[in-house]
Scaffold this motif. Sequence first.
Motif, PDB file in Angstrom:
ATOM      1  N   ARG A 161      51.809   1.347 -35.174  1.00 29.61           N
ATOM      2  CA  ARG A 161      51.297   2.763 -35.173  1.00 29.61           C
ATOM      3  C   ARG A 161      51.854   3.934 -34.065  1.00 29.61           C
ATOM      4  O   ARG A 161      52.423   4.862 -34.283  1.00 29.61           O
ATOM      5  CB  ARG A 161      49.950   2.944 -35.234  1.00 29.61           C
ATOM      6  N   ASN A 163      55.024   3.391 -32.957  1.00 28.16           N
ATOM      7  CA  ASN A 163      56.193   3.741 -33.052  1.00 28.16           C
ATOM      8  C   ASN A 163      56.497   4.857 -34.437  1.00 28.16           C
ATOM      9  O   ASN A 163      57.391   5.802 -34.305  1.00 28.16           O
ATOM     10  CB  ASN A 163      56.999   2.490 -34.000  1.00 28.16           C
ATOM     11  N   GLN A 164      55.347   4.634 -35.352  1.00 30.53           N
ATOM     12  CA  GLN A 164      55.646   5.671 -36.586  1.00 30.53           C
ATOM     13  C   GLN A 164      55.076   6.948 -35.977  1.00 30.53           C
ATOM     14  O   GLN A 164      55.734   8.116 -36.483  1.00 30.53           O
ATOM     15  CB  GLN A 164      54.256   5.215 -37.542  1.00 30.53           C
ATOM     16  N   ALA A 165      54.074   6.968 -35.025  1.00 29.09           N
ATOM     17  CA  ALA A 165      53.798   8.566 -34.438  1.00 29.09           C
ATOM     18  C   ALA A 165      55.172   9.098 -33.601  1.00 29.09           C
ATOM     19  O   ALA A 165      55.299  10.314 -33.796  1.00 29.09           O
ATOM     20  CB  ALA A 165      52.765   8.172 -33.671  1.00 29.09           C
ATOM     21  N   ARG A 166      56.006   8.168 -33.200  1.00 25.38           N
ATOM     22  CA  ARG A 166      57.072   8.854 -32.285  1.00 25.38           C
ATOM     23  C   ARG A 166      58.248   9.190 -33.265  1.00 25.38           C
ATOM     24  O   ARG A 166      58.752  10.119 -33.125  1.00 25.38           O
ATOM     25  CB  ARG A 166      57.573   7.639 -31.601  1.00 25.38           C
ATOM     26  N   ARG A 167      58.303   8.681 -34.433  1.00 26.27           N
ATOM     27  CA  ARG A 167      59.287   9.021 -35.553  1.00 26.27           C
ATOM     28  C   ARG A 167      58.619  10.376 -36.055  1.00 26.27           C
ATOM     29  O   ARG A 167      59.683  11.207 -36.191  1.00 26.27           O
ATOM     30  CB  ARG A 167      59.240   8.217 -36.544  1.00 26.27           C
ATOM     31  N   ASP A 168      57.370  10.525 -36.323  1.00 20.04           N
ATOM     32  CA  ASP A 168      56.951  11.713 -37.114  1.00 20.04           C
ATOM     33  C   ASP A 168      56.966  12.812 -36.070  1.00 20.04           C
ATOM     34  O   ASP A 168      56.739  14.107 -36.674  1.00 20.04           O
ATOM     35  CB  ASP A 168      55.358  11.546 -37.528  1.00 20.04           C
ATOM     36  N   GLY A 169      56.744  12.804 -34.874  1.00 25.88           N
ATOM     37  CA  GLY A 169      57.213  13.535 -34.137  1.00 25.88           C
ATOM     38  C   GLY A 169      56.203  14.206 -33.387  1.00 25.88           C
ATOM     39  O   GLY A 169      56.237  15.356 -32.772  1.00 25.88           O
TER      40      GLY A 169
END
Length: 169
Positions: A161, A163-169
């Motif tokens: 979760r 890592n996904q949040a870091r990618r989304d921005g």
Amino acid sequence: MAITRKEERRLLSHDEATMLAPTHHPELAQLSPEDLRNLVERLRAQQRRARDLVREATRARRGKAEARGASTSAERLSEKKQVFAAALRRVNAQFARAEDARRHARAAEGLRRALERRRAARPHHPQPGRHAGTGMRDTSKDRAHPGPDPRAIGSISQATRDNQARRDG
């Protein structure tokens, strides 16, 4: 191809034929080991002599050497050599059979002695006695897989979760 006894007698002199007579069964099976050894030595000597005569006759026919002794053809001498070789094979096979029988007898005797020792020995395991023991220990709880460390449960999904949040921005 096998050479018959009749052909052997035709090829060999009387002395050689009488020497080869015990190399056939059933006479061969009745010879002692010492007699077999003596027979092998005589056969080898005769075979060497025949081999040398074949070589000399072949050389004389090609003109490499002078002809010596009787003018017997190389083919006939070669057949005579083959007779001695066949006799040697029979005697060597008899040697092998006798050795196998001795080896088998030695092994059987060793096994017989081992069986006697085993039967005479004290039993390895003592009798259980009058009372039963406590029995086997329960190991079922020791074998069960304890599972993951409870503190680590959810850490992988939380990392996903993050890592996904870091990618989304």
